[in-house]
Design an enzyme around this catalytic site. Structure first.
Site, PDB file in Angstrom:
ATOM      1  N   ASP A 140       8.440  -7.204  62.649  1.00  0.00           N
ATOM      2  CA  ASP A 140       8.560  -5.865  62.075  1.00  0.00           C
ATOM      3  C   ASP A 140       7.201  -5.171  62.043  1.00  0.00           C
ATOM      4  O   ASP A 140       6.153  -5.829  61.975  1.00  0.00           O
ATOM      5  CB  ASP A 140       9.086  -5.926  60.627  1.00  0.00           C
ATOM      6  CG  ASP A 140      10.493  -6.492  60.533  1.00  0.00           C
ATOM      7  OD1 ASP A 140      11.187  -6.551  61.567  1.00  0.00           O
ATOM      8  OD2 ASP A 140      10.885  -6.869  59.412  1.00  0.00           O
ATOM      9  N   VAL A 141       7.212  -3.845  62.025  1.00  0.00           N
ATOM     10  CA  VAL A 141       5.976  -3.062  61.925  1.00  0.00           C
ATOM     11  C   VAL A 141       5.149  -3.499  60.712  1.00  0.00           C
ATOM     12  O   VAL A 141       3.926  -3.634  60.787  1.00  0.00           O
ATOM     13  CB  VAL A 141       6.311  -1.548  61.827  1.00  0.00           C
ATOM     14  CG1 VAL A 141       5.058  -0.739  61.481  1.00  0.00           C
ATOM     15  CG2 VAL A 141       6.908  -1.051  63.131  1.00  0.00           C
TER      16      VAL A 141
END
EC number: 5.4.99.-
Length: 309
Positions: A140-141
């Site tokens: 994930d970012v």
């Protein structure tokens, strides 16, 4: 297919909803037609109609179709804090900083791992979609830590197969709110898109099988440091599973974390870190393991918890 079109509504669509009828007529999805209608771009006999209105045969339809989306391209832009842990002819192992996506996607304008590697002159495999070349798994970012990118085509195939067959050892560390009981266990709960929020996922009976193994390493007054082994690799899996147990990752406001605790610990994203990655090296089959240290924000939050007792 884009631009302005005008045509009579055929008899076969008489009485149908606008979204269903036009989807059939134009070969688009109902969702796409609904979006066009919501933008007031569907007129029948000169009057704007909504997606749930009914069609009348013989009426004149006017519709403005959106331009096709532009292809997503990799921008070779340097990424601050993107460190190379290991590189050889087949693989690059990187330490991904927070706020960096793995590859470009619609709506994402920030930095990416593949863009950062390209800017630094690293060649990656050409397999996969143009914007995802060399990518065999994602973080994930807002999740930091170790990940591998394939450089050679043979490595891409071998690693994609390894992730699919679950022969990769993916170890994460997370600080979750409260104290999971039992302190060592397995969460086996299917995950699918959240029924009401597109950006979220949830435990759903209709979802894909998702298995998370965890063990509490250290317990504090308000939270626990857990080591997690992922058996499957669904989007947001750790975050969704611990949220479903009512022990969300500290700082993960999307999945129900306590904002007061997050603020006290100085955490502005989920306390979740891809700590270790082990796999058979695609060149010779030897087992290799790579580790990433905690970044500064997560390390500081952990120290505050230890100080609190």
């Amino acid at each position: 297919m884009s631009g302005y079109r005008t045509l009579p509504i055929p008899d076969g669509l008489d009485g149908m909803r606008v979204d269903a009828g036009l989807a059939k007529l134009l070969g688009l999805s109902r969702t796409a037609v609904a979006a066009i209608a919501d933008a007031d771009d569907v007129l029948v006999d000169g009057r704007v109609v909504g997606k749930s209105d009914r069609l009348t045969a013989g009426s004149m339809l006017e519709i403005t179709l959106p331009a096709p989306p532009q292809p997503i391209t990799v921008q070779a832009i340097p990424v601050e804090g993107l460190e190379i842990i290991h590189e050889d002819d087949d693989i690059i192992v990187v330490d991904k900083p927070v706020g960096v996506a793995v590859h470009p996607s619609p709506g994402w304008t920030g930095p990416t791992v593949v863009g950062g590697l390209a800017a630094a002159g690293h060649r990656v495999a050409t397999s996969g979609a143009a914007e995802r070349q060399g990518v065999v798994h994602r973080l994930d970012v807002g999740t930091t830590g170790v990940m591998v990118v394939a450089k050679s085509e043979s490595a891409y195939s071998a690693l994609k197969h390894a992730f699919k067959e679950r022969t990769v050892d993916k170890v994460y560390h997370a600080i979750v709110q409260g104290h999971p009981d039992p302190i060592k266990g397995t969460i086996d709960a299917p995950i699918d898109r959240h029924p009401k929020h597109d950006y979220k996922f949830a435990v759903m009976n209709s979802g894909k099988p998702s298995i998370t193994h965890y063990e509490v390493m250290e317990a504090f007054r308000a939270a626990s440091l857990v080591e997690v082994h992922l058996e499957t690799g669904r989007t947001h899996q750790i975050r969704v599973h611990f949220s479903a147990l009512h022990h969300p990752c500290v700082g993960d406001l999307t999945y129900g974390a306590d904002p007061t605790l997050s603020k006290r610990l100085g955490v502005s994203r989920q306390w979740l870190h891809a700590r270790q990655l082990g796999f058979h090296h695609p060149a010779d089959g030897q087992w290799v393991t790579f580790t990433s240290e905690y970044p500064a924000d997560l390390a500081a939050a952990l120290e505050k918890l230890r100080d609190e007792g």
